[in-house]
Design an enzyme around this catalytic site. Structure first.
Site: not given
Ligand code: HSE
Length: 429
Positions: A128, A204, A301
Protein backbone atom coordinates in the site's frame (compact mmCIF):
# COMPACT_ATOMS: atom_id res chain seq x y z
CA UNK A 1 -5.47 -13.13 23.00
CA UNK A 2 -3.81 -14.16 19.75
CA UNK A 3 -0.55 -12.47 18.83
CA UNK A 4 1.11 -11.69 15.48
CA UNK A 5 4.90 -11.41 15.49
CA UNK A 6 6.49 -9.00 13.06
CA UNK A 7 10.10 -8.34 11.93
CA UNK A 8 11.02 -4.87 10.68
CA UNK A 9 14.00 -4.47 8.35
CA UNK A 10 15.31 -0.91 7.97
CA UNK A 11 15.01 1.96 10.43
CA UNK A 12 15.54 4.92 8.10
CA UNK A 13 12.96 7.66 7.46
CA UNK A 14 10.01 5.33 6.73
CA UNK A 15 11.13 2.49 9.04
CA UNK A 16 11.65 4.98 11.87
CA UNK A 17 8.19 6.47 11.22
CA UNK A 18 6.58 3.01 11.29
CA UNK A 19 8.40 2.02 14.49
CA UNK A 20 7.16 5.20 16.13
CA UNK A 21 3.60 4.56 14.94
CA UNK A 22 3.71 1.09 16.47
CA UNK A 23 5.22 2.39 19.72
CA UNK A 24 2.34 4.84 20.01
CA UNK A 25 -0.57 3.01 18.40
CA UNK A 26 0.00 -0.76 18.67
CA UNK A 27 -2.91 -0.79 21.10
CA UNK A 28 -5.26 0.07 18.22
CA UNK A 29 -4.71 -3.42 16.75
CA UNK A 30 -5.83 -4.92 20.05
CA UNK A 31 -8.83 -2.65 20.35
CA UNK A 32 -10.00 -2.91 16.77
CA UNK A 33 -8.99 -6.48 15.93
CA UNK A 34 -8.70 -8.27 19.23
CA UNK A 35 -5.11 -9.24 18.39
CA UNK A 36 -1.85 -8.00 19.75
CA UNK A 37 0.94 -7.19 17.31
CA UNK A 38 4.51 -7.42 18.49
CA UNK A 39 7.54 -5.98 16.73
CA UNK A 40 9.63 -9.00 17.68
CA UNK A 41 12.84 -7.90 15.96
CA UNK A 42 14.27 -4.88 14.12
CA UNK A 43 17.18 -5.30 11.72
CA UNK A 44 19.27 -2.23 10.91
CA UNK A 45 22.88 -2.01 9.74
CA UNK A 46 23.46 1.11 11.80
CA UNK A 47 22.76 -0.56 15.17
CA UNK A 48 24.37 2.27 17.14
CA UNK A 49 21.91 4.80 15.73
CA UNK A 50 18.97 2.37 15.97
CA UNK A 51 19.67 1.60 19.63
CA UNK A 52 18.64 5.16 20.47
CA UNK A 53 15.01 4.29 19.71
CA UNK A 54 14.84 0.47 19.78
CA UNK A 55 15.62 -1.80 22.79
CA UNK A 56 18.93 -3.59 22.23
CA UNK A 57 17.43 -7.01 22.96
CA UNK A 58 15.31 -6.89 19.78
CA UNK A 59 17.95 -5.22 17.56
CA UNK A 60 19.96 -7.13 14.97
CA UNK A 61 22.43 -6.05 12.33
CA UNK A 62 21.62 -8.87 9.91
CA UNK A 63 18.12 -9.19 8.37
CA UNK A 64 18.59 -12.97 8.27
CA UNK A 65 17.89 -13.05 12.02
CA UNK A 66 14.34 -12.09 11.04
CA UNK A 67 13.92 -14.20 7.94
CA UNK A 68 15.22 -17.32 9.73
CA UNK A 69 13.11 -16.84 12.88
CA UNK A 70 10.26 -19.39 12.71
CA UNK A 71 8.20 -17.36 15.18
CA UNK A 72 8.03 -14.31 12.89
CA UNK A 73 5.04 -14.36 10.54
CA UNK A 74 5.35 -10.98 8.82
CA UNK A 75 8.48 -9.27 7.43
CA UNK A 76 8.33 -5.53 6.75
CA UNK A 77 11.01 -4.41 4.29
CA UNK A 78 11.72 -0.68 4.53
CA UNK A 79 15.36 -0.45 3.46
CA UNK A 80 14.64 0.83 -0.07
CA UNK A 81 16.89 0.30 -3.09
CA UNK A 82 16.69 -2.67 -5.40
CA UNK A 83 19.56 -4.95 -4.31
CA UNK A 84 19.47 -5.91 -0.63
CA UNK A 85 15.73 -5.19 -0.53
CA UNK A 86 15.24 -7.83 -3.25
CA UNK A 87 17.24 -10.41 -1.23
CA UNK A 88 15.22 -9.62 1.89
CA UNK A 89 11.83 -9.93 0.20
CA UNK A 90 12.73 -12.99 -1.80
CA UNK A 91 14.19 -14.88 1.15
CA UNK A 92 11.28 -13.91 3.40
CA UNK A 93 8.76 -15.23 0.86
CA UNK A 94 10.84 -18.39 0.36
CA UNK A 95 10.70 -18.86 4.13
CA UNK A 96 6.87 -18.73 3.95
CA UNK A 97 6.46 -15.30 5.54
CA UNK A 98 4.05 -12.58 4.51
CA UNK A 99 5.84 -9.43 3.35
CA UNK A 100 4.99 -5.74 3.46
CA UNK A 101 7.06 -3.22 1.50
CA UNK A 102 6.98 0.44 0.46
CA UNK A 103 9.50 -0.19 -2.30
CA UNK A 104 7.91 0.95 -5.59
CA UNK A 105 11.20 0.94 -7.52
CA UNK A 106 11.84 -2.71 -6.67
CA UNK A 107 8.26 -3.84 -7.33
CA UNK A 108 8.17 -2.01 -10.66
CA UNK A 109 11.44 -3.67 -11.62
CA UNK A 110 11.00 -7.19 -10.24
CA UNK A 111 7.38 -7.31 -9.07
CA UNK A 112 6.27 -9.77 -11.75
CA UNK A 113 8.72 -12.31 -10.34
CA UNK A 114 8.08 -11.51 -6.66
CA UNK A 115 4.26 -11.50 -6.90
CA UNK A 116 4.38 -14.83 -8.76
CA UNK A 117 6.70 -16.28 -6.11
CA UNK A 118 4.42 -15.06 -3.31
CA UNK A 119 1.48 -16.76 -4.96
CA UNK A 120 3.39 -20.03 -5.33
CA UNK A 121 4.43 -19.90 -1.69
CA UNK A 122 0.87 -18.96 -0.66
CA UNK A 123 1.85 -15.77 1.15
CA UNK A 124 0.90 -12.13 0.71
CA UNK A 125 3.19 -9.44 -0.73
CA UNK A 126 1.56 -6.17 0.27
CA UNK A 127 2.58 -2.68 -0.88
CA UNK A 128 0.00 0.00 0.00
CA UNK A 129 2.78 2.46 0.92
CA UNK A 130 4.44 2.10 -2.50
CA UNK A 131 1.78 4.14 -4.33
CA UNK A 132 0.43 7.49 -3.17
CA UNK A 133 2.16 7.42 0.25
CA UNK A 134 -0.56 7.54 2.88
CA UNK A 135 -3.54 7.33 0.47
CA UNK A 136 -5.06 3.83 0.73
CA UNK A 137 -5.43 3.49 -3.04
CA UNK A 138 -4.22 -0.08 -3.64
CA UNK A 139 -6.90 -1.45 -1.33
CA UNK A 140 -9.45 0.75 -3.10
CA UNK A 141 -8.64 -0.54 -6.61
CA UNK A 142 -8.22 -4.18 -5.51
CA UNK A 143 -11.08 -4.52 -3.06
CA UNK A 144 -13.40 -1.57 -2.59
CA UNK A 145 -14.07 -1.07 -6.31
CA UNK A 146 -14.14 -4.74 -7.26
CA UNK A 147 -17.67 -4.31 -8.65
CA UNK A 148 -16.61 -1.60 -11.09
CA UNK A 149 -14.67 -1.45 -14.32
CA UNK A 150 -12.06 1.25 -13.76
CA UNK A 151 -11.82 3.16 -17.05
CA UNK A 152 -9.40 5.91 -16.19
CA UNK A 153 -6.81 6.75 -13.53
CA UNK A 154 -5.26 10.20 -13.35
CA UNK A 155 -2.79 10.65 -10.53
CA UNK A 156 -0.47 13.15 -9.00
CA UNK A 157 1.86 10.51 -7.63
CA UNK A 158 5.14 12.33 -7.10
CA UNK A 159 5.11 14.79 -4.22
CA UNK A 160 8.47 16.31 -5.12
CA UNK A 161 7.45 17.26 -8.67
CA UNK A 162 4.12 18.60 -7.50
CA UNK A 163 5.88 20.63 -4.81
CA UNK A 164 8.30 22.08 -7.39
CA UNK A 165 5.54 22.98 -9.90
CA UNK A 166 3.43 24.57 -7.13
CA UNK A 167 6.31 26.67 -5.85
CA UNK A 168 7.33 27.72 -9.39
CA UNK A 169 3.77 28.76 -10.13
CA UNK A 170 2.76 30.41 -6.85
CA UNK A 171 6.03 31.90 -5.63
CA UNK A 172 7.92 32.22 -8.92
CA UNK A 173 10.66 30.12 -7.30
CA UNK A 174 13.34 28.78 -9.67
CA UNK A 175 13.26 25.00 -10.28
CA UNK A 176 16.54 24.35 -8.41
CA UNK A 177 15.45 26.22 -5.25
CA UNK A 178 12.11 24.41 -5.13
CA UNK A 179 13.86 21.03 -5.55
CA UNK A 180 16.24 21.87 -2.72
CA UNK A 181 13.29 22.66 -0.43
CA UNK A 182 11.62 19.34 -1.32
CA UNK A 183 14.85 17.51 -0.51
CA UNK A 184 15.18 19.30 2.82
CA UNK A 185 11.59 18.40 3.70
CA UNK A 186 12.39 14.70 3.06
CA UNK A 187 9.95 14.09 0.17
CA UNK A 188 12.54 13.49 -2.54
CA UNK A 189 14.11 10.15 -3.40
CA UNK A 190 17.76 9.58 -2.48
CA UNK A 191 18.40 10.20 -6.18
CA UNK A 192 16.02 13.10 -6.98
CA UNK A 193 16.45 12.50 -10.71
CA UNK A 194 13.87 9.74 -10.19
CA UNK A 195 11.36 12.35 -9.00
CA UNK A 196 11.87 15.05 -11.62
CA UNK A 197 12.36 12.67 -14.57
CA UNK A 198 8.95 11.08 -13.97
CA UNK A 199 10.60 7.73 -13.11
CA UNK A 200 9.13 7.50 -9.60
CA UNK A 201 5.63 8.31 -10.90
CA UNK A 202 6.16 5.73 -13.68
CA UNK A 203 6.96 3.04 -11.10
CA UNK A 204 3.79 3.94 -9.19
CA UNK A 205 1.35 4.22 -12.11
CA UNK A 206 2.56 0.95 -13.64
CA UNK A 207 1.83 -0.81 -10.33
CA UNK A 208 -1.53 0.91 -9.91
CA UNK A 209 -2.58 0.19 -13.51
CA UNK A 210 -1.50 -3.45 -13.17
CA UNK A 211 -3.82 -4.02 -10.23
CA UNK A 212 -6.65 -1.79 -11.47
CA UNK A 213 -6.75 -3.41 -14.93
CA UNK A 214 -5.62 -6.94 -14.00
CA UNK A 215 -2.43 -7.52 -16.06
CA UNK A 216 1.22 -6.66 -15.64
CA UNK A 217 2.44 -3.27 -16.89
CA UNK A 218 6.21 -3.05 -17.23
CA UNK A 219 7.21 0.54 -16.41
CA UNK A 220 9.98 0.32 -19.03
CA UNK A 221 7.31 0.10 -21.76
CA UNK A 222 5.44 3.28 -20.87
CA UNK A 223 5.91 6.84 -22.07
CA UNK A 224 7.67 8.85 -19.35
CA UNK A 225 8.43 12.58 -19.46
CA UNK A 226 9.44 14.57 -16.41
CA UNK A 227 9.27 18.20 -15.42
CA UNK A 228 12.86 19.27 -16.05
CA UNK A 229 11.94 21.17 -19.22
CA UNK A 230 9.00 23.11 -17.73
CA UNK A 231 9.87 26.82 -17.67
CA UNK A 232 8.39 29.69 -15.64
CA UNK A 233 7.30 31.22 -18.97
CA UNK A 234 5.29 28.13 -19.88
CA UNK A 235 3.63 28.10 -16.46
CA UNK A 236 2.79 31.80 -16.78
CA UNK A 237 1.35 31.43 -20.27
CA UNK A 238 -0.67 28.35 -19.27
CA UNK A 239 -2.09 30.29 -16.28
CA UNK A 240 -3.10 33.18 -18.54
CA UNK A 241 -5.01 30.69 -20.72
CA UNK A 242 -6.81 29.14 -17.68
CA UNK A 243 -4.59 26.07 -17.12
CA UNK A 244 -2.09 24.83 -14.58
CA UNK A 245 0.78 22.44 -15.33
CA UNK A 246 0.92 19.19 -13.31
CA UNK A 247 2.98 16.01 -13.62
CA UNK A 248 0.23 13.51 -14.40
CA UNK A 249 0.49 9.73 -14.13
CA UNK A 250 -2.24 8.50 -16.43
CA UNK A 251 -3.75 5.10 -17.20
CA UNK A 252 -6.77 4.81 -19.44
CA UNK A 253 -8.50 1.99 -21.28
CA UNK A 254 -8.82 2.60 -25.02
CA UNK A 255 -10.51 -0.11 -27.13
CA UNK A 256 -9.79 -2.66 -24.40
CA UNK A 257 -6.09 -1.78 -24.27
CA UNK A 258 -4.30 0.29 -21.67
CA UNK A 259 -2.58 3.58 -22.37
CA UNK A 260 -0.24 4.18 -19.43
CA UNK A 261 2.02 7.24 -19.32
CA UNK A 262 3.63 9.97 -17.23
CA UNK A 263 3.90 13.52 -18.57
CA UNK A 264 3.56 17.15 -17.55
CA UNK A 265 0.08 18.16 -18.68
CA UNK A 266 -2.09 21.25 -18.79
CA UNK A 267 -5.22 20.89 -16.65
CA UNK A 268 -8.10 23.37 -16.63
CA UNK A 269 -7.99 25.44 -13.43
CA UNK A 270 -11.34 23.94 -12.38
CA UNK A 271 -10.08 20.33 -12.64
CA UNK A 272 -10.09 18.63 -9.19
CA UNK A 273 -6.41 17.76 -9.61
CA UNK A 274 -5.57 21.43 -10.30
CA UNK A 275 -6.28 22.12 -6.63
CA UNK A 276 -3.72 19.58 -5.37
CA UNK A 277 -0.77 21.61 -4.10
CA UNK A 278 2.78 20.97 -2.89
CA UNK A 279 3.67 17.44 -1.75
CA UNK A 280 0.05 16.28 -1.64
CA UNK A 281 -0.78 13.32 -3.89
CA UNK A 282 -4.15 12.55 -5.44
CA UNK A 283 -5.75 9.87 -7.56
CA UNK A 284 -8.78 10.60 -9.69
CA UNK A 285 -10.65 7.48 -10.85
CA UNK A 286 -13.39 7.15 -13.43
CA UNK A 287 -15.41 3.97 -12.85
CA UNK A 288 -18.39 2.57 -14.76
CA UNK A 289 -20.76 2.31 -11.76
CA UNK A 290 -19.27 4.61 -9.12
CA UNK A 291 -18.49 7.33 -11.69
CA UNK A 292 -15.73 9.80 -10.77
CA UNK A 293 -13.96 9.50 -7.41
CA UNK A 294 -11.09 11.46 -5.93
CA UNK A 295 -8.63 10.24 -3.30
CA UNK A 296 -6.28 12.77 -1.81
CA UNK A 297 -3.67 12.86 0.95
CA UNK A 298 -0.04 13.18 1.86
CA UNK A 299 1.97 11.23 -0.68
CA UNK A 300 5.39 11.39 0.90
CA UNK A 301 7.07 11.62 4.28
CA UNK A 302 7.65 9.23 7.18
CA UNK A 303 4.28 9.44 8.94
CA UNK A 304 2.02 9.18 5.89
CA UNK A 305 4.00 6.22 4.56
CA UNK A 306 4.00 4.53 7.98
CA UNK A 307 0.21 4.84 8.02
CA UNK A 308 -0.02 2.74 4.83
CA UNK A 309 2.42 0.13 6.14
CA UNK A 310 0.18 -0.19 9.21
CA UNK A 311 -2.85 -0.55 6.94
CA UNK A 312 -1.21 -3.56 5.23
CA UNK A 313 -0.34 -4.97 8.63
CA UNK A 314 -3.97 -4.58 9.74
CA UNK A 315 -5.10 -6.54 6.66
CA UNK A 316 -2.59 -9.30 7.32
CA UNK A 317 -3.53 -9.52 10.98
CA UNK A 318 -7.13 -9.96 9.95
CA UNK A 319 -6.41 -12.71 7.44
CA UNK A 320 -3.89 -14.48 9.70
CA UNK A 321 -6.33 -14.52 12.56
CA UNK A 322 -9.24 -15.60 10.42
CA UNK A 323 -6.97 -18.16 8.71
CA UNK A 324 -8.36 -16.86 5.47
CA UNK A 325 -6.86 -15.85 2.13
CA UNK A 326 -3.79 -18.09 2.14
CA UNK A 327 -2.31 -17.59 -1.30
CA UNK A 328 -3.13 -13.93 -1.51
CA UNK A 329 -5.05 -12.27 -4.30
CA UNK A 330 -5.48 -14.19 -7.54
CA UNK A 331 -3.39 -11.72 -9.57
CA UNK A 332 -1.37 -13.28 -12.37
CA UNK A 333 1.59 -11.06 -13.30
CA UNK A 334 2.68 -13.41 -16.09
CA UNK A 335 -0.19 -12.02 -18.17
CA UNK A 336 1.05 -8.74 -19.69
CA UNK A 337 -1.60 -6.10 -20.19
CA UNK A 338 -2.21 -5.08 -23.84
CA UNK A 339 -0.85 -1.54 -24.23
CA UNK A 340 -2.58 0.94 -26.54
CA UNK A 341 -0.08 2.71 -28.87
CA UNK A 342 0.94 6.17 -27.59
CA UNK A 343 0.94 7.56 -31.13
CA UNK A 344 -2.82 6.88 -31.45
CA UNK A 345 -3.79 8.71 -28.24
CA UNK A 346 -5.73 11.94 -28.86
CA UNK A 347 -5.24 15.18 -26.96
CA UNK A 348 -5.39 18.92 -27.35
CA UNK A 349 -1.79 20.15 -27.29
CA UNK A 350 0.18 23.16 -26.12
CA UNK A 351 3.27 23.64 -28.33
CA UNK A 352 6.17 25.73 -27.13
CA UNK A 353 8.42 26.67 -30.08
CA UNK A 354 11.68 28.43 -29.30
CA UNK A 355 12.42 30.50 -32.36
CA UNK A 356 14.67 33.11 -33.92
CA UNK A 357 13.21 36.56 -34.56
CA UNK A 358 12.90 36.98 -38.25
CA UNK A 359 10.27 36.99 -40.98
CA UNK A 360 8.83 33.62 -41.97
CA UNK A 361 8.94 31.86 -38.59
CA UNK A 362 5.17 31.97 -38.01
CA UNK A 363 4.63 30.84 -41.60
CA UNK A 364 6.93 27.84 -41.11
CA UNK A 365 5.24 26.83 -37.85
CA UNK A 366 1.66 27.27 -38.98
CA UNK A 367 2.44 25.71 -42.38
CA UNK A 368 3.92 22.53 -40.87
CA UNK A 369 1.06 22.22 -38.38
CA UNK A 370 -1.47 22.59 -41.20
CA UNK A 371 0.33 19.99 -43.36
CA UNK A 372 -0.07 17.56 -40.48
CA UNK A 373 -3.78 18.24 -40.20
CA UNK A 374 -3.42 20.11 -36.89
CA UNK A 375 -5.91 22.90 -36.26
CA UNK A 376 -4.60 25.95 -34.37
CA UNK A 377 -6.76 27.42 -31.58
CA UNK A 378 -4.56 30.34 -30.53
CA UNK A 379 -1.04 31.71 -30.92
CA UNK A 380 0.88 33.89 -28.51
CA UNK A 381 4.42 35.14 -28.88
CA UNK A 382 6.57 36.25 -26.00
CA UNK A 383 9.26 38.43 -27.48
CA UNK A 384 11.02 40.58 -24.95
CA UNK A 385 14.54 40.97 -26.31
CA UNK A 386 14.83 40.87 -30.12
CA UNK A 387 18.44 39.68 -29.89
CA UNK A 388 17.39 36.53 -28.00
CA UNK A 389 15.22 33.56 -29.07
CA UNK A 390 11.52 34.11 -28.53
CA UNK A 391 8.86 31.82 -27.08
CA UNK A 392 6.03 31.03 -29.45
CA UNK A 393 3.13 29.36 -27.64
CA UNK A 394 0.50 27.60 -29.77
CA UNK A 395 -2.66 25.90 -28.47
CA UNK A 396 -4.12 23.39 -30.92
CA UNK A 397 -7.29 21.38 -31.32
CA UNK A 398 -7.50 17.64 -30.69
CA UNK A 399 -4.99 15.57 -32.67
CA UNK A 400 -3.29 12.18 -32.46
CA UNK A 401 0.01 12.15 -30.57
CA UNK A 402 1.69 10.71 -33.68
CA UNK A 403 0.57 13.80 -35.67
CA UNK A 404 1.86 16.12 -32.94
CA UNK A 405 5.24 14.35 -32.80
CA UNK A 406 5.63 14.42 -36.59
CA UNK A 407 4.65 18.09 -36.78
CA UNK A 408 7.11 18.94 -33.97
CA UNK A 409 9.96 17.10 -35.73
CA UNK A 410 9.19 18.88 -39.01
CA UNK A 411 8.92 22.33 -37.43
CA UNK A 412 12.22 21.74 -35.62
CA UNK A 413 13.88 20.87 -38.93
CA UNK A 414 13.12 24.42 -40.17
CA UNK A 415 15.97 26.89 -39.79
CA UNK A 416 15.56 29.32 -36.90
CA UNK A 417 13.56 26.87 -34.76
CA UNK A 418 15.23 25.22 -31.79
CA UNK A 419 15.30 21.46 -31.28
CA UNK A 420 14.42 22.21 -27.64
CA UNK A 421 10.90 23.10 -28.80
CA UNK A 422 8.29 20.78 -27.29
CA UNK A 423 4.64 20.14 -26.58
CA UNK A 424 2.47 19.32 -23.59
CA UNK A 425 -0.77 17.34 -23.62
CA UNK A 426 -3.90 19.16 -22.39
CA UNK A 427 -6.20 16.96 -20.31
CA UNK A 428 -9.95 17.55 -20.23
CA UNK A 429 -12.00 18.51 -17.18
N1 HSE B 1 9.94 10.76 -3.65
C1 HSE B 1 8.56 10.43 -3.53
C2 HSE B 1 7.74 11.69 -3.86
C3 HSE B 1 8.16 10.01 -2.14
O1 HSE B 1 8.29 12.79 -3.94
O2 HSE B 1 6.55 11.55 -4.03
C4 HSE B 1 7.94 8.58 -1.91
O3 HSE B 1 7.33 7.86 -2.91
Amino acid sequence: MERVRVGLVGLGTVGGGFYELMSRNAGHFEKKMGTSVEIARVAEIDTAKASRSVPRKILAEDYRRIVEDPEIQVVIELVGGTDTAYDIIRSAIEAGKHVITANKALLALRGAELFALARRKQVELKFEAAVGGGIPIIKVVRESLVGNRIDRIMGILNGTSNYILTQMSEKQLPFADALKQAQEAGFAEADPTLDVSGGDAAHKISLLASFAFGGWVDYRNILCDGITTVTPGEIEFAASAGFCIKLIASAVLVDGKASVAVFPALLPDRHPLALVRNEVNAVFLQCDFLGPALFLGRGAGANATASSVASDLGDLVQSLILHARRGGYPFDPSRALDLYPDSEMEYRFFFHFITANRPGIWAAVTGRLAENGINIESVHQKWEDPSKPSDLYVLVDEAREGQANKALREVCSESGISEQSRFYRILPL
